[in-house]
Design an enzyme around this catalytic site. Structure first.
Site, PDB file in Angstrom:
ATOM      1  N   THR A  13      33.024  39.597  43.476  1.00  0.00           N
ATOM      2  CA  THR A  13      34.391  40.047  43.234  1.00  0.00           C
ATOM      3  C   THR A  13      34.355  41.429  42.614  1.00  0.00           C
ATOM      4  O   THR A  13      33.486  41.730  41.799  1.00  0.00           O
ATOM      5  CB  THR A  13      35.126  39.058  42.298  1.00  0.00           C
ATOM      6  OG1 THR A  13      36.425  39.572  41.978  1.00  0.00           O
ATOM      7  CG2 THR A  13      34.354  38.824  41.010  1.00  0.00           C
ATOM      8  N   CYS A  14      35.279  42.306  43.002  1.00  0.00           N
ATOM      9  CA  CYS A  14      35.228  43.700  42.540  1.00  0.00           C
ATOM     10  C   CYS A  14      36.630  44.181  42.174  1.00  0.00           C
ATOM     11  O   CYS A  14      37.402  43.456  41.569  1.00  0.00           O
ATOM     12  CB  CYS A  14      34.573  44.579  43.605  1.00  0.00           C
ATOM     13  SG  CYS A  14      35.397  44.515  45.205  1.00  0.00           S
ATOM     14  N   SER A  15      36.968  45.402  42.550  1.00  0.00           N
ATOM     15  CA  SER A  15      38.309  45.931  42.285  1.00  0.00           C
ATOM     16  C   SER A  15      39.296  45.545  43.373  1.00  0.00           C
ATOM     17  O   SER A  15      40.372  45.004  43.095  1.00  0.00           O
ATOM     18  CB  SER A  15      38.265  47.455  42.163  1.00  0.00           C
ATOM     19  OG  SER A  15      37.589  47.862  41.000  1.00  0.00           O
TER      20      SER A  15
END
Length: 321
Positions: free
Chosen positions: A272-274
């Site tokens: 999961t990131c931005s």
């Protein structure tokens, strides 16, 4: 004679009703299973990173399509790989229900791939250039998500390809627009509702490839800043060469990075990131290059998660037990 006919007919109706009942029961039992994604199941899809010489060896294959996903069209016009079609990686995302930069729905994704000359049975090579490799891995991920089975990313990107004195051209390719029907593969991703259930669960590891300051909540970018509790912070550039962010480090170096973070192939891994873009690099490397069997992307990532006021947010450095 009439008694025999009546008996036979009654028996036939009884058998017919019994068969119908069995069929209905079977349908009710099997229907839910048809909609369950195969979590961690083996897939026939292959994503590989390939060297510049791979292009010369494969470019004449009529079944190969090459996607140049650089965002500045003049870069493409000034020079590109032979037979490459330019489709900016920004074209694959837009707003959905108030959230920015979400992946388009399957119908639109299918139209983008079809207009780029890709059909369901093509092999596809993707490359980019500039500050990061993420556009290329994002499109590779979306190709897998949409059902394409043979996908390659150009290791080193356009910069590495040109440095190898490989053939470039200014000519535009000629091709017919075919059909691309998205064969959605939900097993590559998790939804917000699934994330809710997985936070804090034993054996589940969230990997967050954002810069340390964003991960720790030091930058006031979102409404709520920080990370999913328990997530491991592995900024995506740690997987790439310092001189060329389109070229991967050796897999041995990457394995050591993961080992230092106590991440193993046995883990149920969610990246999961931005915005769901940075996550695709580590997804591709872990799942396809290292062979980790249980790796998925949380596409909504922090853009979506941070809007959910009931979900927990952690700040500061990661906590690796």
């Amino acid at each position: 004679m009439m008694k025999i006919r009546k008996f036979s007919w009654a028996k036939f109706k009884k058998n017919k009703l019994l068969a119908l009942g069995v069929a209905i029961c079977a349908f009710l039992l099997l229907t839910p299973m048809l909609h369950l994604p195969a979590r961690g199941a083996a897939t026939s899809t292959k994503i590989q990173f390939v060297a510049p010489n791979w292009v010369a060896e494969n470019v004449k294959d009529p079944n190969l399509r090459i996607l140049d996903v650089r965002n500045l069209p003049l870069d493409y016009i000034d020079g590109h790989l032979p037979q490459a079609v330019n489709i900016a990686d920004t074209a694959f995302r837009g707003p959905r229900e108030g959230l920015p930069v979400q992946y388009w729905d399957n119908q639109k994704l299918g139209q983008i791939f079809a207009n780029s000359g890709v059909t369901n049975n093509n092999r596809v090579l993707v490359y980019s250039d500039g500050r990061d490799v993420l556009g290329a891995t994002m499109v590779a991920y979306l190709l897998e998500r949409s059902g394409v089975q043979d996908i390659a990313v150009l290791d080193g990107g356009y910069k590495g390809y040109a440095a190898a004195s490989a053939t470039v051209t200014k000519e535009f390719p000629k091709y017919k627009v075919g059909r691309f029907i998205v064969k959605d593969n939900p097993a590559v991703r998790v939804s917000l509702s699934e994330v809710r259930k997985l936070i804090g669960k034993k054996g589940v590891t969230f990997i967050d490839p954002r810069p340390a300051d964003l991960f720790q909540g030091k930058e006031n970018l979102w409404v709520r800043n920080g990370h999913i509790p328990g997530a491991r912070n592995i900024p995506w550039p740690t997987f790439t060469d310092a001189q060329n962010p389109h070229k991967l480090k050796s897999l041995d170096e990457i394995k050591q990075i993961l080992a230092d973070k106590k991440i193993t192939p046995a883990d149920n891994i969610i990246v999961t990131c931005s915005t769901g873009r940075e996550a695709t690099l580590q997804y591709v490397v872990l799942k396809h290059l290292l062979g980790y069997p249980k790796v998925r992307v949380y596409e909504g990532s922090w853009t979506e998660y941070s809007t959910q006021s009931d979900l927990p947010v952690a700040t500061g450095p990661e906590q690796v037990s």
